[in-house]
Design an enzyme around this catalytic site. Structure first.
Site: not given
Ligand code: ADP
Ligand code: MG
Length: 595
Positions: A108, A141-142, A460
């Protein structure tokens, strides 16, 4: 010893790679140069917590003009770079060691930055950025930090071309407006109601798919959605997340995680033969001793014959019997006490068929009182029927073969509050950690780490569900929305005749960095993958194509069910732009010593 954690994109799973290595401060110099043109250094203090050294500040205390902007940009970029490898479903996890040796493993963004000891003011702004996104939206958040880092990187290029920082800032502002409007245009409403909440579950699953707990994403997403729906006010489209408590207990499996329509107390019935289940419970909540008054030490009681002792004992017993009777008279079917009572009293309670729970803490008593609509009774004489709390069901549940038992107080009269009860088994990450660190910390700790990360992940998911209840619009994830915005912003740049158009184009390029990071983290060729998806979007004019991170075989994010909330994505772009504008407008860094 200090533990350094480094990451490598060559690993396609969400494992971490930790290197145990002792370092002294003088050795840290060798880390320099990893970051921007040797201006930045990521170092680790004696506890293994990373911090950032900004090199210029060793020599100069005051930075002016372009130097100030460059230095600040470098600091912001350094923070973004740390998070970049954590983005997406195949993102790496980070292991952070606290000052007293406690270890956090997380994916996170907000948590990573929260735990890092950042000593640069600009870097702190990035931490704030992630925190704001967490506060307002809960997810993304990332991504927001990665976006800000990309905007800074592009800004640096514009500055190198001789464009004034204010022009860049203004161009970014215009571009962000275009992007936010475009998001609105490509967003889709999706319908759900209390009976058909599958779409909500799908969106929560997207959030959870990038977490360590993604093995159970389906069941956790369902729990999160049910919890949010249980406390939601669908008419006012409002959700009070404070009503959802997240509890964890080490043991069992992640699959055993459950949703309780009520509250959970880590206690059991005082006697094993008391009923384990009480329907329609009327609860007396006592903070006074529930036993006959004990002779105080300063009083003297002469017991010199067996008869006298017997009488005293009888009197005590009778006194307690009357107390039990009084509870029954007011209609209580369960007594919850702050204090204990002795075995004899316990036995009597069991015989008189009045289940009781003892040694319940003050905080929990208050919680029970609020939820069940009861009043805490500090003096036994004050017990009246009106002060009883009510719950549809109180039951004691034991876990597996262990002696551990918990009390479930469900369907409380006064509160919609629900509890998500997380169970955690031994996690593979933890075993890896043990092997690498060559130290045995006990399985309990490993499970606790897992539970803590599960709590953050569920948080989240809860936020995502809440956002969707507030606003039903979604955009497609996997970088699809960013690519669509990038194309729109690029097209808009032509309409601006001024110097700003360079900044607007730069903004479009920065938007591409999110899908690029996703591709990179999934072990794909970033540039090739991005350009393929981009041309697909352009050709078919469809904003649903994104990065196929999980190698499913399609770029269509509709098919993959990868959604994000519209407000979340908009907020990311707006917040990142604001921070970058702020950084660009600083042209004088004066440290304390200058005064
Ligand atoms: P954040 O803290 O920003 O939510 P995450 O590590 O949760 O960071 O990553 C979020 C990103 O990953 C988003 O851009 C989301 O659209 C993408 N994402 C999540 N699941 C998938 C998936 N199955 N295939 C492609 N992209 C994905
Ligand atoms: Mg996320």
């Amino acid at each position: 010893g200090a533990t350094r954690v480094s990451h490598s994109n060559h690993f396609r799973s969400s494992f971490f790679l930790a290197v145990r290595k002792k370092k002294t401060r003088s050795e840290l110099g060798s880390d320099r140069g990893k970051f921007e043109a040797r201006k930045m250094a990521l170092a680790f203090d004696e506890f293994g917590r990373p911090f950032i050294i900004l090199r210029e500040q060793d020599q100069k205390t005051r930075l002016r003009g372009i130097d100030a902007q460059k230095a600040n940009i470098a600091a912001g970029k350094a923070v973004a770079r740390i998070l970049r490898s954590s983005l997406g479903p195949k993102g790496m996890d980070k292991m952070l060691q606290g000052p007293d040796g406690d270890v956090t493993i997380t994916n996170d963004g907000a948590t990573i930055l929260e735990q890092m000891d950042v000593d640069n003011q600009i870097a702190k702004l990035m931490v704030e950025l992630s925190r704001s996104q967490d506060y307002e939206i809960g997810d993304g958040t990332t991504g927001v930090v990665v976006m800000a880092g990309a905007l800074l990187e592009q800004a640096e290029r514009q500055l190198d071309r001789g464009i004034h920082p204010i022009r860049v800032a203004e161009g970014y502002e215009m571009a962000s407006r275009v992007a936010v409007e475009h998001l609105e245009r490509i967003s889709q409403k999706f319908e759900f109601d209390v009976n058909n909440f599958e779409p909500l579950v799908q969106t929560c699953m997207t959030t959870l798919s990038s977490k360590i707990v993604n093995r159970c994403k389906r069941s956790l997403a369902e729990i999160a959605v049910k919890a949010v729906l249980a406390v939601a006010d669908l008419e006012r489209r409002d959700v009070n997340l404070d009503l959802i408590k997240i509890e964890g207990k080490v043991g069992g499996n992640l699959e055993d995680t459950e949703l309780i329509y009520g509250i959970l107390v880590d206690k059991d019935m005082s006697h094993p033969q008391m009923p384990k289940q009480i329907e329609d419970a009327h609860i007396a909540i006592l903070t006074c001793p529930f036993e006959p008054p004990k002779p105080k030490t300063k009083h003297k009681v002469d017991i010199d014959t067996v008869e006298k002792f017997e009488t005293l004992r009888k009197q005590e017993q009778q006194y307690f019997d009357e107390m039990v009777q009084k509870c029954k008279d007011v209609g209580a079917t369960l007594v919850i006490c702050q204090w204990g009572f002795d075995d004899e009293a316990n036995h009597l309670l069991m015989h008189r068929n009045l289940p009781a729970v003892r040694w319940v803490g003050g905080v929990e008593l208050e919680l029970i009182a609020i939820a069940t609509g009861g009043r805490i009774v500090p003096r036994f004489q004050e017990l009246t029927p009106g002060k009883l709390g009510k719950a549809g069901m109180v039951r004691e549940k034991s876990f597996g073969t262990t002696k551990e038992r918990m009390l479930y107080i469900e369907h409380c009269a006064n509160s919609k509050a629900v509890t998500i009860f997380i169970r955690g088994g031994t996690c593979i990450l933890f075993i890896l950690h043990l092997l690498i660190n060559n130290s045995f910390l006990g399985y309990g700790l490993g499970n606790k780490m897992m539970i803590e990360e599960t709590k953050r992940s569920i948080h989240d998911a809860l936020c995502v569900a809440r956002n969707l209840i507030r606003n039903k619009s979604i955009v497609y994830g996997g970088g699809a929305a960013e690519i669509a915005c990038s194309l729109a912003v690029d097209a808009a740049a032509d309409k601006y005749p001024g110097v700003e158009q360079y900044a607007i184009r730069a903004f479009a390029e920065a938007l591409d960095s999110v899908p690029m990071a996703l591709a990179e983290n999934s072990g794909l060729q970033p540039i090739e993958t991005l350009s393929a998806v981009k041309s697909q979007q352009l050709k078919e004019n469809i904003p649903f194509y994104g990065i196929d991170c999980n190698d499913v075989g399609t770029n269509d994010m509709r098919e993959q069910n990868v959604f994000e909330t519209l407000i979340g994505k908009q907020q990311q772009i707006l917040l990142a732009t604001q921070v970058v504008k702020m950084i660009l407008k600083i042209d004088d860094v004066i440290s304390n010593s200058e005064y």
